[in-house]
Enzyme design. Structure first.
Site, PDB file in Angstrom:
ATOM      1  N   CYS A  85       0.849  -1.183   0.000  1.00 34.75           N
ATOM      2  CA  CYS A  85       0.000   0.000   0.000  1.00 34.75           C
ATOM      3  C   CYS A  85       0.891   1.242   0.000  1.00 34.75           C
ATOM      4  O   CYS A  85       2.122   1.150   0.109  1.00 34.75           O
ATOM      5  CB  CYS A  85      -0.901   0.005   1.233  1.00 34.75           C
ATOM      6  SG  CYS A  85       0.014   0.135   2.791  1.00 34.75           S
ATOM      7  N   HIS A 137       5.596  -4.838   8.801  1.00 38.89           N
ATOM      8  CA  HIS A 137       5.531  -6.200   9.306  1.00 38.89           C
ATOM      9  C   HIS A 137       5.674  -7.206   8.162  1.00 38.89           C
ATOM     10  O   HIS A 137       4.710  -7.860   7.751  1.00 38.89           O
ATOM     11  CB  HIS A 137       4.232  -6.425  10.071  1.00 38.89           C
ATOM     12  CG  HIS A 137       4.237  -5.784  11.426  1.00 38.89           C
ATOM     13  ND1 HIS A 137       3.093  -5.520  12.147  1.00 38.89           N
ATOM     14  CD2 HIS A 137       5.274  -5.368  12.207  1.00 38.89           C
ATOM     15  CE1 HIS A 137       3.422  -4.969  13.309  1.00 38.89           C
ATOM     16  NE2 HIS A 137       4.737  -4.858  13.361  1.00 38.89           N
ATOM     17  N   HIS A 148       4.120   2.073  11.687  1.00 37.37           N
ATOM     18  CA  HIS A 148       3.038   1.860  12.647  1.00 37.37           C
ATOM     19  C   HIS A 148       2.871   3.008  13.624  1.00 37.37           C
ATOM     20  O   HIS A 148       1.876   3.063  14.354  1.00 37.37           O
ATOM     21  CB  HIS A 148       3.283   0.555  13.413  1.00 37.37           C
ATOM     22  CG  HIS A 148       3.560  -0.601  12.513  1.00 37.37           C
ATOM     23  ND1 HIS A 148       4.828  -1.112  12.329  1.00 37.37           N
ATOM     24  CD2 HIS A 148       2.747  -1.312  11.700  1.00 37.37           C
ATOM     25  CE1 HIS A 148       4.779  -2.100  11.462  1.00 37.37           C
ATOM     26  NE2 HIS A 148       3.522  -2.240  11.067  1.00 37.37           N
ATOM     27  N   GLU A 199       1.056  -0.389  16.394  1.00 34.75           N
ATOM     28  CA  GLU A 199       0.197   0.747  16.074  1.00 34.75           C
ATOM     29  C   GLU A 199      -0.689   1.100  17.261  1.00 34.75           C
ATOM     30  O   GLU A 199      -0.885   2.275  17.582  1.00 34.75           O
ATOM     31  CB  GLU A 199      -0.668   0.444  14.852  1.00 34.75           C
ATOM     32  CG  GLU A 199      -1.578   1.605  14.479  1.00 34.75           C
ATOM     33  CD  GLU A 199      -2.570   1.288  13.384  1.00 34.75           C
ATOM     34  OE1 GLU A 199      -3.669   1.875  13.404  1.00 34.75           O
ATOM     35  OE2 GLU A 199      -2.244   0.454  12.504  1.00 34.75           O
ATOM     36  N   CYS A 222      -7.835   1.541   7.092  1.00 26.60           N
ATOM     37  CA  CYS A 222      -7.223   2.151   5.913  1.00 26.60           C
ATOM     38  C   CYS A 222      -7.813   1.594   4.628  1.00 26.60           C
ATOM     39  O   CYS A 222      -8.307   0.465   4.575  1.00 26.60           O
ATOM     40  CB  CYS A 222      -5.704   1.997   5.947  1.00 26.60           C
ATOM     41  SG  CYS A 222      -5.039   0.505   5.205  1.00 26.60           S
TER      42      CYS A 222
END
Length: 353
Positions: free
Chosen positions: A40, A69, A102, A154, A222
């Site tokens: 992304c 990650h 994050h 996060e 998201c």
């Protein structure tokens, strides 16, 4: 390797062809390849930020936690000179430190400043948006219900924005045990990489207990997480098997496995690399669905497709449910090259599937 460096394996290359056997099954063999998948915009930005920091400042460049990650991405950056640490106290004073995609709490930022570290903030802008919401709601005196997974980086960063005003809600089953100060002054926010369906179920349960619960001004999950879930939902009902490429600590990758099973796939497994596919998974399988989490480079997906082709799954049909063209600007420290000229990679800009 210094104390605090994540013990990730060196990047593996595609294994020798032919490991999977082409066994007969009822029906024609095919692959349904979900799109969008993989990187992304926030991941692209974070990975390019570490690459460019190494170009600008030379090795080593330190990174707090894993930049994203994915074991392969982290390991390749480590080979280039990035050092991944768990705590800013492990970074030599005056060094360059990148905050991961994050996000971090204000306490981490303060700790880095106290050590005189040159910091580069690679926090995904969508995570930063949630941080700002938390700060604003706390400033308004509201109590915040944060939907997310305990221990996720996060979530730790978001909790740290207003720890005295925030309660973590891990799942719908946690709702009944929540104790709040003022049921009329609650707002919910969420981790960005959750299952959309489970998050909405949690919100529904919360609203049953707290009818005056307020929503955030916009969706926190998201766009990439949602798009990848929508795509696998379309693939799953037709798939005998779904393979999700992604790491075990990638929340959105793990969710894709769960979503595939919930939406009708007979079986679903997560792999980091193609050589983790088991021959037994393919027994009686005509249709294989393939997708990848938002921190997975496309090369790893292509290696999976090559392995499946060895097993007779050569007919690949892309199932696309959305187009993605969003790009985020790099951290301001990295928008020029080492000579000071404007850098044409200031937006990251690698192609994403």
């Amino acid at each position: 390797m210094s104390n605090g460096v994540h013990p990730v394996a060196p990047p593996r290359r595609r294994p020798a062809r032919g490991r999977l056997r082409d066994e007969p099954v009822a029906g024609a063999k095919r692959v349904l390849l979900a799109a969008p998948r993989g990187y992304c915009a926030g991941v692209d930005r974070a990975v390019v930020a570490v690459e460019k920091a190494l170009e600008h400042f030379g090795a080593p460049v330190y990174v707090r936690k894993q930049i994203v990650h994915n074991v392969h991405v982290v390991s390749e950056l480590e080979q280039r000179g990035a050092i991944f640490v768990d705590d800013v106290a492990e970074v030599p004073e005056g060094s360059h430190l990148v905050f991961s995609a994050h996000g971090v709490s204000p306490a981490v930022v303060a700790g880095a400043a106290a050590r005189g570290l040159e910091t580069i903030d690679a926090t995904c802008p969508l995570v930063t948006k949630v941080h700002r919401e938390a700060t604003r709601f706390a400033g308004q005196g509201r109590q915040i219900l944060l939907i997310g997974h305990a221990g996720h980086e996060e979530v730790e960063g978001t909790m740290g924005q207003a720890p005295e005003r925030t309660i973590l809600v891990g799942s719908p089953d946690d709702v009944d045990a929540i104790e709040v100060d003022d049921p009329a002054n609650l707002v919910w926010i969420s981790q960005t990489t959750l299952s959309v369906d489970e998050t909405m179920d949690t919100v529904r349960r919360l609203r049953e207990r707290f009818p005056l619960l307020q929503d955030p001004p916009s969706d926190d999950i998201c766009y990439a997480t949602q798009n990848r879930q929508v795509a696998i939902k379309k693939v799953a009902p037709e798939a005998d098997l779904v393979i999700v490429v992604g790491s075990a600590n990638s929340s959105n990758s793990v969710r894709l496995v769960e979503v595939a099973l919930e939406r009708g796939a007979r079986a679903a497994f997560r792999v980091d690399y193609a050589d983790e596919i088991e021959q037994s998974w393919l027994d009686g399988v005509a249709t294989v669905g393939v997708t990848s989490g938002a921190s997975v480079p496309e090369v790893l997906v292509q290696e999976v497709l090559e392995q499946l082709a060895d097993a007779g799954y050569r007919d690949v049909e892309e199932v696309r449910t959305a187009e993605e063209d969003l790009m985020f600007s790099l951290p301001k420290e990295l928008r020029r090259d080492a000579s000071g000229a404007a850098d044409d990679r200031a937006l990251g800009g690698r192609s994403r599937a």
